[in-house]
Design a protein around this motif. Structure first.
Motif, short mmCIF file in Angstrom:
data_model
loop_
_atom_site.label_atom_id
_atom_site.label_comp_id
_atom_site.label_asym_id
_atom_site.label_seq_id
_atom_site.Cartn_x
_atom_site.Cartn_y
_atom_site.Cartn_z
N PHE A 257 0.82 -1.21 0.00
CA PHE A 257 0.00 0.00 0.00
C PHE A 257 0.86 1.27 0.00
CE2 PHE A 257 -3.44 -2.87 1.17
CZ PHE A 257 -4.51 -2.32 0.48
N LEU A 258 1.99 1.24 0.71
CA LEU A 258 2.86 2.41 0.71
C LEU A 258 3.46 2.67 -0.67
CD1 LEU A 258 4.75 2.01 4.13
CD2 LEU A 258 3.02 3.72 3.54
N VAL A 259 3.91 1.60 -1.32
CA VAL A 259 4.48 1.74 -2.68
C VAL A 259 3.40 2.18 -3.65
CG1 VAL A 259 5.49 0.47 -4.61
CG2 VAL A 259 6.36 0.10 -2.29
N ALA A 260 2.19 1.60 -3.52
CA ALA A 260 1.08 2.01 -4.39
C ALA A 260 0.77 3.49 -4.20
CB ALA A 260 -0.15 1.16 -4.10
N SER A 261 0.84 3.96 -2.96
CA SER A 261 0.58 5.37 -2.68
C SER A 261 1.61 6.26 -3.37
CB SER A 261 0.61 5.62 -1.17
OG SER A 261 0.47 6.99 -0.88
N VAL A 262 2.88 5.90 -3.25
CA VAL A 262 3.94 6.69 -3.89
C VAL A 262 3.76 6.70 -5.41
CG1 VAL A 262 6.42 6.80 -4.33
CG2 VAL A 262 5.60 6.30 -2.03
N ALA A 263 3.43 5.54 -5.98
CA ALA A 263 3.24 5.45 -7.43
C ALA A 263 2.07 6.31 -7.89
CB ALA A 263 3.02 3.99 -7.83
N LEU A 264 0.97 6.26 -7.15
CA LEU A 264 -0.19 7.06 -7.53
C LEU A 264 0.08 8.55 -7.37
CD1 LEU A 264 -3.05 4.89 -5.96
CD2 LEU A 264 -2.69 5.35 -8.40
N PHE A 265 0.81 8.94 -6.32
CA PHE A 265 1.20 10.35 -6.18
C PHE A 265 2.05 10.80 -7.36
CE2 PHE A 265 0.36 10.26 -1.45
CZ PHE A 265 -0.56 11.30 -1.46
N ALA A 266 2.97 9.92 -7.81
CA ALA A 266 3.84 10.27 -8.94
C ALA A 266 3.03 10.45 -10.23
CB ALA A 266 4.91 9.19 -9.12
N VAL A 267 2.10 9.51 -10.48
CA VAL A 267 1.26 9.62 -11.68
C VAL A 267 0.38 10.86 -11.59
CG1 VAL A 267 -0.56 8.50 -13.02
CG2 VAL A 267 1.30 7.13 -12.05
N PHE A 268 -0.14 11.13 -10.40
CA PHE A 268 -0.96 12.33 -10.19
C PHE A 268 -0.17 13.59 -10.52
CE2 PHE A 268 -2.00 15.77 -7.16
CZ PHE A 268 -3.28 16.09 -7.62
N ALA A 269 1.06 13.66 -10.02
CA ALA A 269 1.89 14.84 -10.27
C ALA A 269 2.15 15.02 -11.77
CB ALA A 269 3.21 14.72 -9.52
N LEU A 270 2.40 13.91 -12.47
CA LEU A 270 2.63 13.98 -13.93
C LEU A 270 1.37 14.45 -14.64
CD1 LEU A 270 4.47 13.41 -16.36
CD2 LEU A 270 3.61 11.05 -16.35
N TRP A 271 0.23 13.91 -14.24
CA TRP A 271 -1.03 14.27 -14.89
C TRP A 271 -1.37 15.75 -14.68
CZ3 TRP A 271 -4.41 13.31 -18.46
CH2 TRP A 271 -5.68 13.86 -18.39
#
Length: 539
Positions: A257-271
């Motif tokens: 869940f922590l890694v998924a959170s970091v990945a989603l934050f990164a995709v969010f920032a790119l979007w």
């Protein structure tokens, strides 16, 4: 009733005040700053109270509804999870549709969900409506800050935020006292029903007093994918923090869940760099003071909420106080926040936020260090001194960090900024409880076997030791029924001494976090855009 709108005809960096579209808005109570503050304070009080008042009712709810410990935990977790995940999105809704409407919808929904909980006959319904409480609470909290930002002139904004912070602090700390009184003298349902008349009052005041303020360049569309990505990232982060004590910090699920959170934050920032009207324009974080304010709020909440988590166990399970007595012993903390918040607002208005914020976090660090010196027989006078110092330190941080975040954001993003401020506090509180809980668990697990053996107590199996450790982590002596008095006394001594060692270490870690926050505070400064919402009404 027609909505009256205050239009911002300036750019985000301009200093000119907004101009009311209706010349009558400055007459009477409609849009009056201090009555606006009174109105939003009534609504915000409900949300702040529900963060702590329910903890007192949980044991009675469990007994009445025949709920398991895990189910009772979700009465609290569901509320905080829904609140934390949706705060920023809710702030954006206020920016888009107007903070007055968003605030009123939030109040109505929160009061209705509270009434529904009082009528619930199963823990599943209680948890479900707690989720709705969190969702509607997320609507009204950022909207309240947006209304204050747009209504108060810059020279009065810090004082307003100081009183706003005072209400939140007093409600949060006063929750256990009020909850204990209601549970003992009325019923657990009354803990929720009390929100209904308060909500009715807030709606009546809001319909009469609140003036809708909308910036001319407010967002006109929704970043649906951005909302989904940010909500998913926040959910994974908060879920991991909530479940880490149960799963363990080294467990694969926690890290998934922590890694998924970091990945989603990164995709969010790119979007957010691609979409025309992003949910959170990343340019917002080019403001070093605003970013520092968000970090500061997280660090403050880690030290405060994480450290205070164990103090309640210390008062009730080590000193043997009732919930009401424990709440009364925290009055020095509450009292200093009530007194200190408006004073801090006045000081920050004159001197700027940097020195008061740094000084406040320094006092917080000293207070947390003081709590690390508490012992099983520490007197109420000594405890009160440390609690009072903590309240004195927190007051300027609650006020100053909020002003730094909201004041450094453009008026059209005041709702998002308010959501950021509240989300930072919720995440910090969850992180503090989880991390300091892990520190406590590690210390107890390491010390308990040796302390148990040194006391000459009968050996425990591995399973028994695990159960004993869980009890000791909250200050409860693992005394089995029928244990001889002499052995029970030894077990109690070992349990309390081991708990105090864990609490001492956790408090020292909290003090270290607060010390780091002192350095972050020096990166803050007065809001560059605070004057964009000034002059909407008479003071």
């Amino acid at each position: 009733m027609t909505s009256q709108t205050t239009v911002d005809k300036t750019g985000p960096g301009d200093k000119a005040p907004v101009v009311p579209s209706d010349p009558t808005t400055n007459r009477g109570l409609r849009g009056h700053p201090w009555f606006t503050l009174l109105t939003v304070a009534v609504g915000v009080m409900m949300v702040a109270l529900d963060g702590t008042i329910v903890a007192i009712a949980n044991p009675v709810i469990a007994d009445d509804l025949k709920a398991s410990f895990a189910e009772v935990q979700w009465i609290t977790n569901a509320y905080f999870l829904a609140l934390a995940v949706t705060l920023i999105t809710a702030g954006k809704l206020g920016d888009r549709f107007g903070h007055r409407q968003t605030f009123l919808i939030g109040v109505v929904g929160f009061a209705a969900a509270s009434g529904a909980i009082g009528l619930s006959d199963s823990v599943a319904f209680v948890v479900t409506f707690r989720v709705f409480q969190g969702l509607f609470g997320a609507l009204l909290m950022p909207a309240a800050l947006g209304l204050l930002r747009a209504t108060f002139p810059a020279e009065k904004l810090n004082m307003a935020i100081g009183i706003w912070g005072m209400v939140i602090g007093a409600s949060t700390a006063g929750g256990p006292i009020l909850g204990g009184f209601l549970v003992e003298n009325v019923s657990w349902q009354s803990v929720f029903w009390i929100n209904v008349p308060v909500g009715v009052l807030a709606v009546a005041l809001g319909a009469w007093i609140l003036l809708d303020h909308r910036a001319e360049n407010a967002p006109r569309s929704f970043d649906v994918l951005g909302i989904g990505l940010l909500s998913g990232a926040m959910f994974c982060l908060v879920w991991a923090l909530i479940k880490a004590p149960e799963w363990g910090w080294g467990d694969g699920l926690t890290w998934t869940f922590l890694v998924a959170s970091v990945a989603l934050f990164a995709v969010f920032a790119l979007w957010e760099t691609k979409v025309k009207e992003p949910l959170i324009p990343l340019a917002l974080f080019r403001s070093v003071p605003l970013s520092a304010g968000v970090v500061l709020m997280v660090l403050m909440a880690i030290a405060f909420m994480g450290g205070l988590f164990f103090v309640t166990f210390y008062l009730q399970n080590v000193h043997g106080m009732s919930p009401i007595d424990a709440g009364l012993h925290l009055l020095p903390l509450t009292g200093m926040m009530i007194v200190g918040s408006p004073l801090a607002g006045a000081l920050i208005t004159k001197a700027g936020p940097r020195i008061p914020l740094a000084g406040g976090m320094a006092l917080t660090a000293i207070a947390m260090y003081g709590m690390s010196t508490l012992e099983t027989d520490t007197s109420s006078v000594v405890m009160s001194l440390w609690f009072a110092l903590l309240g004195l330190g927190l007051a300027p941080v609650m006020v100053g960090a909020t002003e730094v975040i909201v004041g450094n954001a453009p008026l059209e993003l005041s709702g998002v900024a308010g959501g950021l401020q509240q989300a930072a506090m919720q995440i910090g509180g969850s992180l503090g409880t989880a991390v300091l809980g892990a520190v406590m668990a590690s210390k107890v697990d390491g010390d308990l076997p040796g302390n148990w053996a040194d006391a000459g107590l009968p050996p425990l199996t591995e399973a028994q030791l695990g159960q004993a450790s869980e009890a000791v982590q909250v200050g409860v002596p693992p005394v089995a029924e029928g244990t001889p008095a002499e052995i029970a006394a030894k077990i109690t001594t070992v349990a309390h001494d081991t708990f105090m060692a864990g609490m001492s270490l956790a408090s020292l870690v909290a003090a270290g976090v607060a010390a780091v926050a002192v350095l972050v505070a020096f990166l803050t400064k007065r809001g560059e855009n605070a004057e964009a919402g000034a002059g909407a009404a008479h003071i």
